[in-house]
Design a protein around this motif. Structure first.
Motif, PDB file in Angstrom:
ATOM      1  N   PRO A  29      11.825   7.569 -11.089  1.00  0.00           N
ATOM      2  CA  PRO A  29      12.692   8.356 -11.965  1.00  0.00           C
ATOM      3  C   PRO A  29      12.069   9.711 -12.305  1.00  0.00           C
ATOM      4  CG  PRO A  29      12.483   6.108 -12.788  1.00  0.00           C
ATOM      5  CD  PRO A  29      11.486   6.263 -11.676  1.00  0.00           C
ATOM      6  N   PHE A  30      12.874  10.759 -12.231  1.00  0.00           N
ATOM      7  CA  PHE A  30      12.395  12.117 -12.481  1.00  0.00           C
ATOM      8  C   PHE A  30      11.663  12.234 -13.809  1.00  0.00           C
ATOM      9  CE2 PHE A  30      13.039  16.388 -14.249  1.00  0.00           C
ATOM     10  CZ  PHE A  30      12.453  17.153 -13.253  1.00  0.00           C
ATOM     11  N   ARG A  31      12.160  11.565 -14.826  1.00  0.00           N
ATOM     12  CA  ARG A  31      11.553  11.689 -16.159  1.00  0.00           C
ATOM     13  C   ARG A  31      10.106  11.187 -16.194  1.00  0.00           C
ATOM     14  NH1 ARG A  31      14.956   7.515 -16.182  1.00  0.00           N
ATOM     15  NH2 ARG A  31      14.190   5.478 -16.825  1.00  0.00           N
ATOM     16  N   THR A  32       9.683  10.417 -15.186  1.00  0.00           N
ATOM     17  CA  THR A  32       8.307   9.909 -15.162  1.00  0.00           C
ATOM     18  C   THR A  32       7.399  10.694 -14.213  1.00  0.00           C
ATOM     19  OG1 THR A  32       8.751   8.253 -13.442  1.00  0.00           O
ATOM     20  CG2 THR A  32       9.104   7.582 -15.748  1.00  0.00           C
ATOM     21  N   TRP A  33       7.963  11.649 -13.486  1.00  0.00           N
ATOM     22  CA  TRP A  33       7.136  12.425 -12.562  1.00  0.00           C
ATOM     23  C   TRP A  33       6.063  13.195 -13.322  1.00  0.00           C
ATOM     24  CZ3 TRP A  33      10.798  15.554  -8.839  1.00  0.00           C
ATOM     25  CH2 TRP A  33      11.571  14.673  -8.090  1.00  0.00           C
TER      26      TRP A  33
ATOM     27  N   THR B 299       0.843  -1.196   0.000  1.00  0.00           N
ATOM     28  CA  THR B 299       0.000   0.000   0.000  1.00  0.00           C
ATOM     29  C   THR B 299       0.873   1.238   0.000  1.00  0.00           C
ATOM     30  OG1 THR B 299      -1.722  -1.152   1.254  1.00  0.00           O
ATOM     31  CG2 THR B 299      -1.766   1.254   1.314  1.00  0.00           C
ATOM     32  N   THR B 300       0.477   2.230  -0.753  1.00  0.00           N
ATOM     33  CA  THR B 300       1.083   3.551  -0.652  1.00  0.00           C
ATOM     34  C   THR B 300       0.076   4.446   0.037  1.00  0.00           C
ATOM     35  OG1 THR B 300       2.626   3.407  -2.505  1.00  0.00           O
ATOM     36  CG2 THR B 300       1.784   5.583  -1.994  1.00  0.00           C
ATOM     37  N   TRP B 301       0.559   5.184   1.020  1.00  0.00           N
ATOM     38  CA  TRP B 301      -0.276   6.099   1.796  1.00  0.00           C
ATOM     39  C   TRP B 301      -0.005   7.529   1.379  1.00  0.00           C
ATOM     40  CZ3 TRP B 301      -4.064   5.219   5.314  1.00  0.00           C
ATOM     41  CH2 TRP B 301      -4.220   3.905   5.754  1.00  0.00           C
ATOM     42  N   ILE B 302      -1.064   8.310   1.277  1.00  0.00           N
ATOM     43  CA  ILE B 302      -0.949   9.752   1.096  1.00  0.00           C
ATOM     44  C   ILE B 302      -1.537  10.391   2.352  1.00  0.00           C
ATOM     45  CG2 ILE B 302      -1.483  11.770  -0.301  1.00  0.00           C
ATOM     46  CD1 ILE B 302      -2.146   9.831  -2.621  1.00  0.00           C
TER      47      ILE B 302
ATOM     48  N   ALA C 155      -2.297  15.071  -9.972  1.00  0.00           N
ATOM     49  CA  ALA C 155      -0.843  14.901 -10.086  1.00  0.00           C
ATOM     50  C   ALA C 155      -0.296  14.128  -8.892  1.00  0.00           C
ATOM     51  CB  ALA C 155      -0.165  16.266 -10.203  1.00  0.00           C
ATOM     52  N   ILE C 156      -0.772  14.444  -7.704  1.00  0.00           N
ATOM     53  CA  ILE C 156      -0.327  13.733  -6.501  1.00  0.00           C
ATOM     54  C   ILE C 156      -0.745  12.269  -6.582  1.00  0.00           C
ATOM     55  CG2 ILE C 156      -0.677  13.541  -4.002  1.00  0.00           C
ATOM     56  CD1 ILE C 156      -0.936  16.699  -4.084  1.00  0.00           C
ATOM     57  N   ALA C 157      -1.963  12.006  -7.029  1.00  0.00           N
ATOM     58  CA  ALA C 157      -2.445  10.630  -7.177  1.00  0.00           C
ATOM     59  C   ALA C 157      -1.590   9.867  -8.187  1.00  0.00           C
ATOM     60  CB  ALA C 157      -3.906  10.618  -7.603  1.00  0.00           C
ATOM     61  N   GLN C 158      -1.244  10.506  -9.293  1.00  0.00           N
ATOM     62  CA  GLN C 158      -0.416   9.842 -10.301  1.00  0.00           C
ATOM     63  C   GLN C 158       0.969   9.536  -9.745  1.00  0.00           C
ATOM     64  OE1 GLN C 158      -1.238   8.434 -13.091  1.00  0.00           O
ATOM     65  NE2 GLN C 158       0.861   7.751 -13.391  1.00  0.00           N
TER      66      GLN C 158
ATOM     67  N   ASP D 122      -8.458   3.357  -6.638  1.00  0.00           N
ATOM     68  CA  ASP D 122      -7.169   2.702  -6.388  1.00  0.00           C
ATOM     69  C   ASP D 122      -7.168   2.069  -5.003  1.00  0.00           C
ATOM     70  OD1 ASP D 122      -5.480   3.478  -8.750  1.00  0.00           O
ATOM     71  OD2 ASP D 122      -6.009   5.490  -8.043  1.00  0.00           O
ATOM     72  N   SER D 123      -7.454   0.786  -4.925  1.00  0.00           N
ATOM     73  CA  SER D 123      -7.538   0.139  -3.613  1.00  0.00           C
ATOM     74  C   SER D 123      -6.192   0.044  -2.901  1.00  0.00           C
ATOM     75  CB  SER D 123      -8.155  -1.256  -3.749  1.00  0.00           C
ATOM     76  OG  SER D 123      -7.341  -2.075  -4.563  1.00  0.00           O
ATOM     77  N   ALA D 124      -5.087   0.123  -3.617  1.00  0.00           N
ATOM     78  CA  ALA D 124      -3.764   0.016  -2.994  1.00  0.00           C
ATOM     79  C   ALA D 124      -3.197   1.379  -2.600  1.00  0.00           C
ATOM     80  CB  ALA D 124      -2.789  -0.710  -3.913  1.00  0.00           C
ATOM     81  N   ILE D 125      -3.930   2.444  -2.887  1.00  0.00           N
ATOM     82  CA  ILE D 125      -3.524   3.779  -2.449  1.00  0.00           C
ATOM     83  C   ILE D 125      -4.543   4.248  -1.428  1.00  0.00           C
ATOM     84  CG2 ILE D 125      -3.080   6.167  -3.093  1.00  0.00           C
ATOM     85  CD1 ILE D 125      -2.218   5.131  -5.833  1.00  0.00           C
ATOM     86  N   ARG D 126      -4.034   4.532  -0.250  1.00  0.00           N
ATOM     87  CA  ARG D 126      -4.907   4.951   0.849  1.00  0.00           C
ATOM     88  C   ARG D 126      -4.596   6.389   1.221  1.00  0.00           C
ATOM     89  NH1 ARG D 126      -6.329   0.691   4.356  1.00  0.00           N
ATOM     90  NH2 ARG D 126      -7.762   2.247   5.156  1.00  0.00           N
TER      91      ARG D 126
END
Length: 131
Positions: free
Chosen positions: A101-105, A2-5, A84-87, A40-44
């Motif tokens: 990688p910066f190029r994908t931000w 999980t990634t948390w915001i 943008a934050i979600a991406q 996105d179930s894996a982003i909380r």
């Protein structure tokens, strides 16, 4: 995994009162992020009262267990900020280490990074590890 915001919902930009706002800028940002990750179930997400970054409102922290985490700030609380934050959180989730990688931000997070947080050591001898 999980990634948390973590979102500071009490953040107010300097001109908050002059704009006659009824919600804090942090609340608006939280709503935008929550809408952007709803599927996105894996982003909380979680809202907190303060991340102590008031001079750079609006603030979020993106983190996951065993991964490098990041603090970001100076957002406006717009739907575009939330997207943008979600991406970026999706890219963080897909990364084994949390590094992206910066190029994908997404363009919307560039210039908003405040600090990087190394993961807490999980085993004896890892306390000097660097990423």
């Amino acid at each position: 995994m999980t990634t948390w915001i973590t979102i500071c919902e009490t953040c107010k930009r300097d001109d908050w009162a002059e704009r006659g706002m009824t919600q804090s800028d942090g609340e608006l940002l939280a709503e935008a992020i929550e809408a952007s990750v709803a599927q996105d179930s894996a982003i909380r997400t979680r809202r907190v009262a303060c991340t102590m970054g008031c001079e750079r409102a609006c603030n979020v922290i993106i983190q996951g267990a065993g991964k490098i985490g990041y603090s970001l700030g100076k957002f406006d609380g717009t739907p575009e900020d939330g997207a943008a934050i979600a991406q970026y959180a999706r890219l963080h989730l897909a990364s084994e280490t949390g590094q992206v990688p910066f190029r994908t931000w997404p363009q919307g997070v560039k210039g908003h990074f405040v600090s990087r947080h190394l993961p807490v050591p999980q085993a004896e001898g890892e306390e000097n590890a660097t990423a």
